[in-house]
Enzyme design. Structure first.
Site, PDB file in Angstrom:
ATOM      1  N   HIS A 246     -35.745  40.995  68.369  1.00  0.00           N
ATOM      2  CA  HIS A 246     -35.094  40.714  67.249  1.00  0.00           C
ATOM      3  C   HIS A 246     -33.878  39.932  67.498  1.00  0.00           C
ATOM      4  CE1 HIS A 246     -34.061  44.990  67.410  1.00  0.00           C
ATOM      5  NE2 HIS A 246     -34.726  44.939  66.450  1.00  0.00           N
TER       6      HIS A 246
ATOM      7  N   ASP B 289     -40.908  42.302  61.840  1.00  0.00           N
ATOM      8  CA  ASP B 289     -40.597  43.623  62.080  1.00  0.00           C
ATOM      9  C   ASP B 289     -40.973  44.466  61.115  1.00  0.00           C
ATOM     10  OD1 ASP B 289     -39.734  46.188  63.170  1.00  0.00           O
ATOM     11  OD2 ASP B 289     -37.348  45.063  62.710  1.00  0.00           O
TER      12      ASP B 289
END
Length: 433
Positions: A243, A302
């Site tokens: 991320h 996520d």
């Protein structure tokens, strides 16, 4: 031979469809064998073999794409991968619910992600999260490609929601084996496919080659690494960034940090995950990263365990409750963000709108790119002959009233096929076929 029909084949021809070819969508038929679960050679080979399909499916101009691949997913359908259950059987039953739920969102393969935990948690849950393999039945839904362990070897100053009391520093490869379980990192029963760790913590940098030698992908994440430390990690074998922008040293003009890796030459640039849920990142940040290294961008969710559940109020931890409104999760009674429950197809739509990428390139970021990162090109994320026939059929009706004038209509899941079998059809309600 992969891509070649046999006497017991059941050949299906998809026609009147658009498929991804590079950066474009092109009109082309696709042939699959529902017995082998593979994509077959193109139609010229069938003319040469004088075979006719057993079934012809007219998609009426819809898009036919590879099934989506999510390499960072913390849970779904109310199930959290990081929470052991009373028995392995009970945990595995929860996984089956997740797999079927994910398939309805177009995800046919994924890496179940376990956040920073104690060794005891890893020892309990990882044996259930390894690659599903050939025993996986199409009707089971999405399959695991191996576990993603995000932590606990992270920077305490970049922990995000990871509990600082379980974070650790590794000195030797034995420290990793003790934490995750030797059988989960090595040998034929290996369950871990990807590890997110901060290269500057302990002597993790020196451990990267051992992980890579065991066919485990090392991803830089939750890290305060400088640009030089990040470069050293890629030199040791790191090929992914977890991320991007989130939980890492911010970009600075005199030290670009981890983001600076995107400015290197092609061979030194890693893949990088981007959460395009409208919560984790500003659209312009995504556009900057994509323009710097378009081929390396991998869309991830996520997402947390509320992914796939209806909007509403849900019990959380410590007596708190979470309000789910679309992809956004907030603590009840406040505006405090508690994470995301976006689906991957929502991230594809957001990314296409914010980046200006074509529909084909946006789909590549959730199919071909993660497959390349995982070393599964030619098997997953592709419509090439010999690849697994994991397919999604997408609507993008030009008459869509919700279409964005700058990016076109929203992509929606019409059908999902797993290894040559149709397992979801939106026309037959939200249940699995």
């Amino acid at each position: 031979m992969p891509g070649k029909p046999t006497l017991d084949s059941h050949v299906i021809k998809f026609t009147n469809c658009r498929i991804v070819k590079g950066s474009d969508l092109v009109q082309q038929d696709v042939w699959i064998d529902s017995v082998s679960g593979k994509i077959l050679r193109d139609q010229e080979a069938f003319y040469g073999l004088h075979l006719s399909p057993d079934e012809v499916i007219d998609l009426r101009g819809r898009i036919l794409a590879p099934g989506l691949i999510d390499v960072q997913l913390n849970g779904a359908q109310g199930f959290d991968f990081s929470v052991p259950h009373a028995s392995k059987e009970e945990y595995d039953e929860g996984l089956r619910v997740v797999n079927k739920g994910l398939a309805r969102t177009g995800v046919t393969s994924y890496l179940p992600t376990v956040v920073s935990s104690t060794p005891e948690v890893y020892w309990k849950v990882l044996p259930s999260l390894g690659p599903s393999g050939t025993s996986h039945r199409p009707e089971d839904g999405a399959e695991s490609l191996g576990a993603h362990v995000e932590g606990p070897f992270l920077s305490p100053g970049r922990n995000g929601i990871h509990k600082t009391e379980v974070l650790r520093a590794a000195s030797t490869p034995e420290d990793l084996l003790e934490c995750y379980g030797r059988e989960n990192l090595t040998g034929p029963t290996k369950t871990v496919k990807l590890i997110t760790a901060a290269p500057e913590v302990g002597t993790m940098l020196a451990n990267i080659p051992d992980l890579v030698a065991n066919d485990i992908i090392y991803s830089i994440g939750h890290s305060d690494a400088t640009y030089e430390q990040a470069m050293a990690a890629t030199a040791q074998g790191a090929t992914m960034i977890t991320h991007l922008f989130n939980a890492m040293r911010p970009f600075y003009h005199r030290n670009p940090g981890i983001f600076g890796l995107l400015g290197q030459n092609e061979r030194a640039r890693p893949f990088y995950g981007v959460i395009a849920d409208g919560i984790h990142l500003h659209p312009t940040s995504i556009r900057i990263a994509y323009n710097a290294h378009p081929d390396g961008l991998i869309l991830v969710t996520d997402a947390m365990k509320l992914c796939g559940l209806p909007d509403g109020v849900y019990e959380w931890t410590n007596g708190e409750r979470i309000v789910k409104s679309g992809a956004r999760l907030t603590l009840e009674g406040s505006d405090k963000i508690a994470g995301s429950s976006a689906t991957l197809i929502e991230c594809v739509n957001n990314f296409r709108r914010w980046s200006g990428a074509s529909t084909a390139l946006a789909l590549n970021a959730a199919t071909a790119a993660p497959a390349r990162m995982l070393g599964l090109q030619g098997t997953k994320g592709s419509l090439d002959s010999g690849a697994d026939a994991d397919l999604i059929v997408l609507d993008d009706d030009d008459d869509d009233d919700n279409a964005d004038p700058d990016s076109g209509p929203t992509l929606t899941i019409n059908q999902v096929w797993k290894r040559g079998a149709k397992i979801y059809d939106s026309a037959k309600d939200a249940g699995m076929v």
